[in-house]
Design an enzyme around this catalytic site. Structure first.
Site, mmCIF file in Angstrom:
data_model
loop_
_atom_site.group_PDB
_atom_site.id
_atom_site.type_symbol
_atom_site.label_atom_id
_atom_site.label_comp_id
_atom_site.label_asym_id
_atom_site.label_seq_id
_atom_site.Cartn_x
_atom_site.Cartn_y
_atom_site.Cartn_z
ATOM 1 N N ILE A 2 30.505 -60.152 76.937
ATOM 2 C CA ILE A 2 29.445 -60.724 77.805
ATOM 3 C C ILE A 2 29.585 -59.986 79.276
ATOM 4 C CG2 ILE A 2 28.730 -62.996 79.203
ATOM 5 C CD1 ILE A 2 30.205 -64.406 77.160
ATOM 6 N N LYS A 59 42.139 -65.096 82.634
ATOM 7 C CA LYS A 59 40.768 -64.801 82.915
ATOM 8 C C LYS A 59 40.020 -65.972 84.054
ATOM 9 C CE LYS A 59 39.805 -63.518 77.971
ATOM 10 N NZ LYS A 59 39.502 -64.021 76.637
ATOM 11 N N GLU A 69 35.467 -54.404 82.777
ATOM 12 C CA GLU A 69 34.060 -55.586 82.383
ATOM 13 C C GLU A 69 34.770 -56.348 81.129
ATOM 14 O OE1 GLU A 69 30.950 -56.402 83.755
ATOM 15 O OE2 GLU A 69 31.671 -58.090 82.526
ATOM 16 N N GLY A 73 40.357 -60.090 64.362
ATOM 17 C CA GLY A 73 40.469 -59.465 65.383
ATOM 18 C C GLY A 73 40.387 -60.200 66.738
ATOM 19 N N VAL A 96 37.214 -60.112 80.997
ATOM 20 C CA VAL A 96 36.692 -61.442 80.524
ATOM 21 C C VAL A 96 35.648 -61.660 79.906
ATOM 22 C CG1 VAL A 96 36.369 -63.529 81.876
ATOM 23 C CG2 VAL A 96 37.549 -61.813 82.847
HETATM 24 P P1 NAP Z 1 45.549 -54.157 69.016
HETATM 25 O O1 NAP Z 1 44.642 -54.386 68.065
HETATM 26 O O2 NAP Z 1 47.029 -54.768 68.922
HETATM 27 O O3 NAP Z 1 45.758 -52.734 69.512
HETATM 28 C C1 NAP Z 1 46.633 -51.925 70.422
HETATM 29 C C2 NAP Z 1 46.650 -50.412 70.217
HETATM 30 O O4 NAP Z 1 47.573 -49.842 71.064
HETATM 31 C C3 NAP Z 1 47.132 -50.122 68.745
HETATM 32 O O5 NAP Z 1 46.372 -48.905 68.361
HETATM 33 C C4 NAP Z 1 48.659 -49.480 69.044
HETATM 34 O O6 NAP Z 1 49.042 -48.288 68.243
HETATM 35 C C5 NAP Z 1 48.295 -49.147 70.541
HETATM 36 N N1 NAP Z 1 49.629 -49.239 71.258
HETATM 37 C C6 NAP Z 1 50.266 -50.383 71.679
HETATM 38 N N2 NAP Z 1 51.354 -50.359 72.336
HETATM 39 C C7 NAP Z 1 51.550 -48.912 72.445
HETATM 40 C C8 NAP Z 1 52.346 -48.081 73.153
HETATM 41 N N3 NAP Z 1 53.468 -48.710 73.842
HETATM 42 N N4 NAP Z 1 52.170 -46.693 72.864
HETATM 43 C C9 NAP Z 1 51.316 -46.425 72.436
HETATM 44 N N5 NAP Z 1 50.278 -47.072 71.694
HETATM 45 C C10 NAP Z 1 50.325 -48.418 71.855
HETATM 46 O O7 NAP Z 1 44.922 -54.659 70.501
HETATM 47 P P2 NAP Z 1 43.576 -55.128 70.696
HETATM 48 O O8 NAP Z 1 43.244 -56.496 70.119
HETATM 49 O O9 NAP Z 1 42.543 -53.976 70.473
HETATM 50 O O10 NAP Z 1 43.505 -55.523 72.611
HETATM 51 C C11 NAP Z 1 43.770 -54.440 73.071
HETATM 52 C C12 NAP Z 1 43.480 -54.858 74.653
HETATM 53 O O11 NAP Z 1 41.845 -55.596 74.768
HETATM 54 C C13 NAP Z 1 44.548 -56.038 75.098
HETATM 55 O O12 NAP Z 1 44.552 -55.617 76.459
HETATM 56 C C14 NAP Z 1 43.515 -57.239 74.760
HETATM 57 O O13 NAP Z 1 43.927 -58.535 75.634
HETATM 58 C C15 NAP Z 1 42.133 -56.789 75.323
HETATM 59 N N6 NAP Z 1 41.134 -57.564 74.471
HETATM 60 C C16 NAP Z 1 41.203 -57.886 73.122
HETATM 61 C C17 NAP Z 1 39.889 -58.381 72.664
HETATM 62 C C18 NAP Z 1 39.887 -58.500 71.268
HETATM 63 O O14 NAP Z 1 38.663 -59.200 70.783
HETATM 64 N N7 NAP Z 1 40.823 -58.088 70.578
HETATM 65 C C19 NAP Z 1 38.822 -58.512 73.497
HETATM 66 C C20 NAP Z 1 38.755 -58.602 74.912
HETATM 67 C C21 NAP Z 1 40.002 -57.809 75.549
HETATM 68 P P3 NAP Z 1 49.115 -48.581 66.749
HETATM 69 O O15 NAP Z 1 47.861 -48.705 66.111
HETATM 70 O O16 NAP Z 1 49.865 -47.314 66.270
HETATM 71 O O17 NAP Z 1 50.040 -49.945 66.433
HETATM 72 N N1 HSE Z 2 42.025 -63.025 72.602
HETATM 73 C C1 HSE Z 2 40.962 -63.457 73.342
HETATM 74 C C2 HSE Z 2 40.064 -64.217 72.831
HETATM 75 C C3 HSE Z 2 40.344 -61.889 73.225
HETATM 76 O O1 HSE Z 2 40.242 -64.654 71.875
HETATM 77 O O2 HSE Z 2 39.424 -64.622 73.556
HETATM 78 C C4 HSE Z 2 39.218 -61.737 74.216
HETATM 79 O O3 HSE Z 2 39.545 -61.670 75.467
#
Ligand code: NAP
Ligand code: HSE
Length: 435
Positions: free
Chosen positions: A136, A205, A129, A187, A132
């Site tokens: 939401i 998406k 979920e 973030g 995308v």
């Molecule tokens: P992030 O802040 O970069 O966090 C990534 C985490 O994964 C960190 O804790 C990192 O460890 C760990 N990690 C990365 N590669 C690793 C590896 N090879 N082995 C072990 N641990 C690893 O990323 P995020 O923004 O939370 O995004 C995570 C996912 O959610 C992505 O697929 C993104 O597209 C999706 N997403 C993000 C958002 C948003 O608003 N940010 C919204 C919707 C979806 P360390 O802490 O030790 O570096």
């Molecule tokens: N980087 C993405 C955005 C995170 O800004 O919409 C949510 O998927």
């Protein structure tokens, strides 16, 4: 609670830390709704020694085996991001009989079919979920709540980073680099923010939404992508003067004549368009179905807690299934491979900004060049001079993309045209027959 559902969390960054926080703060509500205690047992990170909040009683590890080989862990929640090793870890988790939740649109847009097959083969749930629209609800509404419809269109703002940036550039006149840095600090951005500003995140998406809405398989290469990197303060200013705002749109249409048209690009939207007032990190998605008409989904499209909200909804859904002994594997159904409509055949009005020689007859030459390629002009304005050249802004009537592409080539070859500064679509209803 009699049953405890145990989770292995892959990643404790922006979204992972939000999941840790919300599961701790809302532990009672979550358990009551799940019908089981929901506990994170182990967290995989790159740096297992780093101190992180909300980790009391949770093991931090940098070894995936600590999660894959732990028979107590029921659900693996992948929040690391990127294609590799995220995809391999999710597949291995399914092979080990664990249910999987992910927010990873990269993997689903590229290897969705592979992941759904693995979930079915291993009789485990695979939910996504948060991939995308951040917080939401949009995946489940399309797959379940709107299932009675033949969906013909999904359109909206699906990237929080670029919407935040365009809002700040438009409303506060802030510069591109400053607002990108702000979005990263909050973030919202991907680990590599090029994915946001170049439109790839929105394209992933769009591929997911089109696949689910039209019951076909659309992968990233089928999406025509243009980001916001070429949008200048001048374009934002002209949009304002002409009564528009610029937004990065994801558009997916399905028609029997043209097939599936999926694209991401910036567009001028009239100020009174419902998407024009969707600001900051907010996303909004319209879904058009033949029974429901139009439904709109609106909320925070990125960020730690909103995204955690969607991830935890998936966890609760799986936990309920585990308690009842009936986890649903994948709700996504494919009814055959639909044709993809080439971008050249898509239709839109266009804003074209040019720098031309300031001399008699130039406007006529430009109008003729457009006309020779079958592009009809709706309006032309000339408001300012740049280095002794005249800046002309033309808004066209609706035309096929191939005609505007040819007109660009013809215009570039005219000696009086120094530069075509911008070509941006204008989202308005057609006012005349399309050539
Ligand atoms: P992030 O802040 O970069 O966090 C990534 C985490 O994964 C960190 O804790 C990192 O460890 C760990 N990690 C990365 N590669 C690793 C590896 N090879 N082995 C072990 N641990 C690893 O990323 P995020 O923004 O939370 O995004 C995570 C996912 O959610 C992505 O697929 C993104 O597209 C999706 N997403 C993000 C958002 C948003 O608003 N940010 C919204 C919707 C979806 P360390 O802490 O030790 O570096
Ligand atoms: N980087 C993405 C955005 C995170 O800004 O919409 C949510 O998927």
């Amino acid at each position: 609670m009699e049953k405890t559902v145990k989770i292995g969390l892959l990643g404790a960054g922006t979204v992972g830390s939000g999941v840790l926080q919300v599961l701790r703060e809302n532990a009672r509500e979550v358990s009551l709704k799940a019908g089981a205690s929901v506990e994170i047992k182990t967290v995989l990170v790159r740096d297992a020694k780093k101190q992180r909040p909300n980790m009391e009683g949770i093991v931090a590890t940098d070894k995936i085996e600590d999660i894959l080989e732990d028979r107590e862990i029921d659900i693996v929640v992948e929040l690391m991001g990127g294609l590799h090793p995220a995809r391999e870890y999710m597949l291995a988790a399914m092979e080990a009989g664990k249910h999987v939740v992910t927010a990873n649109k990269d993997v689903i847009a590229q290897f969705g079919a592979n992941m759904f097959d693995a979930a079915e083969k291993n009789h485990v749930g695979f939910l996504f979920e948060a991939s995308v629209g951040g917080g939401i609800p949009i995946i489940r509404p399309i797959m379940e709540c709107l299932t009675a419809n033949r969906i013909t269109e999904v359109m909206g703002i699906v990237n929080g980073t670029t919407n935040y940036m365009l809002t700040k550039m438009t409303e506060l006149g802030e510069d591109y680099q400053t607002v990108l840095k702000e979005a990263q600090e909050k973030g919202y951005a991907e680990a590599n923010p090029a994915a946001d500003v170049e439109g790839l995140d929105a394209a992933r998406k769009a591929a997911i939404l089109a696949s689910l809405a039209f019951n076909t398989r659309v992968t990233l290469p089928s999406v025509s992508v243009e980001g916001i990197t070429n949008i200048t303060p001048e374009d934002i200013d002209y949009a304002r003067q002409l009564g528009y705002v610029i937004k990065l749109l994801a558009i997916a249409k399905d028609s029997p004549e043209k097939g599936v048209d999926v694209r991401v690009h910036p567009a001028f939207l009239p100020k009174d368009h419902p998407l024009a007032s969707v600001s900051d990190v907010f996303n909004a998605i319209f879904v058009k179905g033949n029974a429901v008409g139009e439904a709109m989904f609106y909320g925070r499209g990125a960020g730690s807690l909103p995204t955690a909200s969607a991830v935890i909804a998936d966890i609760v859904s799986l936990a309920r299934g585990i308690v009842n002994g009936e986890v649903r594997e994948v709700g996504f159904q494919v009814f055959g491979q639909k044709q993809i409509c080439p971008i050249e055949e898509t239709v839109s009005a266009y804003y074209v900004r040019l720098l031309v020689a300031d001399m008699p007859g130039v406007l006529g030459a430009i109008a003729t060049a457009f006309g020779d390629e079958g592009v009809s002009l709706n309006s032309v304005i000339q408001t300012r001079k740049v280095d002794n050249l005249a800046e002309i802004v033309a808004i066209t009537h609706h035309v096929k993309h191939r005609r505007i592409a040819r007109a660009q080539r013809t215009l570039s070859a005219l000696p009086v045209v120094t530069k075509i500064s911008s070509v941006i679509r204008v989202e308005t209803p057609p006012t005349m027959e399309v050539a």
